[in-house]
Write an enzyme that holds these catalytic residues in place. Structure first.
Site, PDB file in Angstrom:
ATOM      1  N   HIS A  89     -46.654   5.483 -79.354  1.00 12.19           N
ATOM      2  CA  HIS A  89     -48.116   5.456 -79.292  1.00 12.19           C
ATOM      3  C   HIS A  89     -48.708   4.075 -79.303  1.00 12.19           C
ATOM      4  CE1 HIS A  89     -47.234   5.291 -83.476  1.00 12.19           C
ATOM      5  NE2 HIS A  89     -48.406   4.989 -83.876  1.00 12.19           N
TER       6      HIS A  89
HETATM    7  N1  UDP Z   1     -45.198  12.765 -87.243  1.00 18.49           N
HETATM    8  C1  UDP Z   1     -45.329  14.326 -87.116  1.00 18.49           C
HETATM    9  N2  UDP Z   1     -45.586  14.554 -85.945  1.00 18.49           N
HETATM   10  C2  UDP Z   1     -45.288  14.010 -84.745  1.00 18.49           C
HETATM   11  C3  UDP Z   1     -45.372  12.662 -84.766  1.00 18.49           C
HETATM   12  C4  UDP Z   1     -45.257  12.133 -86.137  1.00 18.49           C
HETATM   13  O1  UDP Z   1     -45.637  14.806 -88.105  1.00 18.49           O
HETATM   14  O2  UDP Z   1     -45.581  14.600 -83.596  1.00 18.49           O
HETATM   15  C5  UDP Z   1     -45.101  12.308 -88.560  1.00 18.49           C
HETATM   16  C6  UDP Z   1     -44.164  11.423 -88.850  1.00 18.49           C
HETATM   17  O3  UDP Z   1     -43.662  11.733 -90.113  1.00 18.49           O
HETATM   18  C7  UDP Z   1     -44.449   9.931 -88.913  1.00 18.49           C
HETATM   19  C8  UDP Z   1     -45.737  10.047 -89.211  1.00 18.49           C
HETATM   20  O4  UDP Z   1     -46.504  11.253 -88.701  1.00 18.49           O
HETATM   21  O5  UDP Z   1     -43.818   9.246 -89.925  1.00 18.49           O
HETATM   22  C9  UDP Z   1     -46.578   8.882 -88.864  1.00 18.49           C
HETATM   23  O6  UDP Z   1     -46.691   8.791 -87.387  1.00 18.49           O
HETATM   24  P1  UDP Z   1     -47.150   7.771 -86.284  1.00 18.49           P
HETATM   25  O7  UDP Z   1     -45.833   7.300 -85.648  1.00 18.49           O
HETATM   26  O8  UDP Z   1     -48.363   8.273 -85.790  1.00 18.49           O
HETATM   27  O9  UDP Z   1     -47.907   6.599 -87.241  1.00 18.49           O
HETATM   28  P2  UDP Z   1     -47.110   5.105 -87.480  1.00 18.49           P
HETATM   29  O10 UDP Z   1     -46.038   5.399 -88.789  1.00 18.49           O
HETATM   30  O11 UDP Z   1     -46.732   4.231 -86.386  1.00 18.49           O
HETATM   31  O12 UDP Z   1     -48.378   4.317 -88.255  1.00 18.49           O
END
Ligand code: UDP
Length: 370
Positions: free
Chosen positions: A213
């Protein structure tokens, strides 16, 4: 806890999926101090659809937010400005003793700025992380939130060093561990009971889980095309599960790329926390550009390839199971083949990623403000 006549008020500000996961254990930890501290949750609405927001409040057993600002969408400037305007009204009305901001999203930046300017102390949960890549919007949010925070709660040792190098007063810095891992440990019994593998017809360690993303990977047509090519090449080796973030889905649709993804790739809507972590725990390999997933895979000992040129979470690569391969997709595909072939990293769990971080944070805050 001895009952304090004057109930202190704390507002935690959440906006996006990772924030909900980080604040759930903090909210639980403050329950112990409910005679002295009232913990209020303000959801800015940065992530608003059910699959990116409501499911997390439900699954992480969080109460309905006390405030929901409904400020999703818009450019970074528009979003940050709108949150600032609305959050200022809440602060003027509630007059809290402390504002807590987790992570590195626009809500983190907006809320910390408003609070600091009203001279309300700010606590930053997940402080000190640095990618040293100012093209990442999150890096700007992190640096500014840290600069104006009064309590800096750090997840890994690199954060201590970064804050020291930036001249942050040591008395404000607390090495408390990782609240993401608190959630993971707390909900493990639920995660283990998920039927998602069965539902999707998958077998343990016989698939790759993939999420993307970051704007740098998914906003540009050519880069997204290359990403789809790489996923398709890996789909010849292994089943791939691909829960698609709304931003990525929009761009795949906009560039007409969705239909070119091979059948061996299971395309899903964003998953709820419990199913997603079950899929992470049982994957042979995770390929991602996420921040939090680098940490979760390290804790779970699952191999992870991070498709980025840098990480603000270096411990996951230094002692964990994270392979920092960069954004050259040829190298990513080769590394994935090697890992599937058995060339794995045996990781260790970083210090204080023990499920008790939020308790440490709540205790520090209680002793300081009550
Ligand atoms: N996650 C989830 N469903 C999904 C993808 C991610 O529950 O389909 C959770 C997972 O625990 C991950 C968290 O959401 O660590 C944060 O995800 P994201 O990658 O959106 O954010 P970032 O950590 O990159 O800011």
């Amino acid at each position: 806890m001895p009952k304090n006549l004057e109930l202190k008020k704390i507002i935690s500000v959440v906006g996006a999926r990772p924030n909900f996961i980080k604040i759930a254990p903090v909210h639980r930890a403050f329950e112990k101090y409910s005679d002295n501290i009232k913990h209020i949750i303000c959801h800015t609405g940065q992530h608003f659809d059910d699959k990116m927001s409501k499911v997390f409040f439900d699954e992480l057993q969080m109460p309905k937010p006390d405030y929901f600002l409904g400020l999703g969408g818009g450019s970074h400037a528009v979003q940050t400005a709108r949150i600032m305007v609305e959050f200022e009204k809440i602060l003027l009305d509630e007059k809290p003793d402390l504002v807590i901001v987790p992570g590195d999203v626009n809500s983190t930046l907006a809320a910390s700025l408003v609070a600091a300017k009203l001279h309300i102390p700010v606590a930053h949960v997940e402080s000190g992380l640095r990618s040293f890549d100012s093209k990442m919007p999150e890096e700007i949010n992190r640096v500014i939130a840290d600069e104006i925070s009064d309590y800096l709660f750090v997840t890994e040792k690199s954060g201590l060093l970064n804050l020291d190098n930036e001249g942050v007063d040591k008395s404000k810095v607390y090495f408390t561990g990782n609240v993401m891992i608190d959630s993971l440990i707390h909900f493990m019994p639920f995660i283990d009971k998920s039927t998602v593998l069965n539902d999707l017809g998958l077998e343990k360690e016989k698939y790759i889980l993939s999420t993307f993303h970051r704007p740098s990977n998914v906003d540009n047509e050519e880069e997204l095309q290359d990403l789809v090519k790489a996923i398709n090449e890996l789909a010849d080796l292994s089943k791939i599960v691909f829960p698609i973030h709304p931003r990525t889905k929009n761009n795949l649709e906009k560039f007409g790329l969705i239909s070119s993804i091979k059948e061996n790739v299971i395309i899903l809507e964003p998953l709820g926390y419990i199913d997603f972590l079950n899929l992470t725990k049982n994957a042979k390999l995770v390929i991602t550009d996420s921040g939090g997933i680098q940490e979760e895979t390290t804790f779970l000992g699952v191999q992870c390839i991070t498709v980025r040129d840098n990480t603000e979470r270096p411990i996951t690569s230094e002692i964990g199971t994270n392979h920092m391969i960069g954004t050259d997709l040829r190298k990513v595909v080769n590394a994935a083949k090697e890992i599937i072939g058995g060339k794995i990293k045996k990781g260790q769990i970083p210090e204080l990623w023990d499920g008790k971080t939020a308790d440490r944070i709540a205790e520090i805050i209680y002793k300081s403000i009550c």
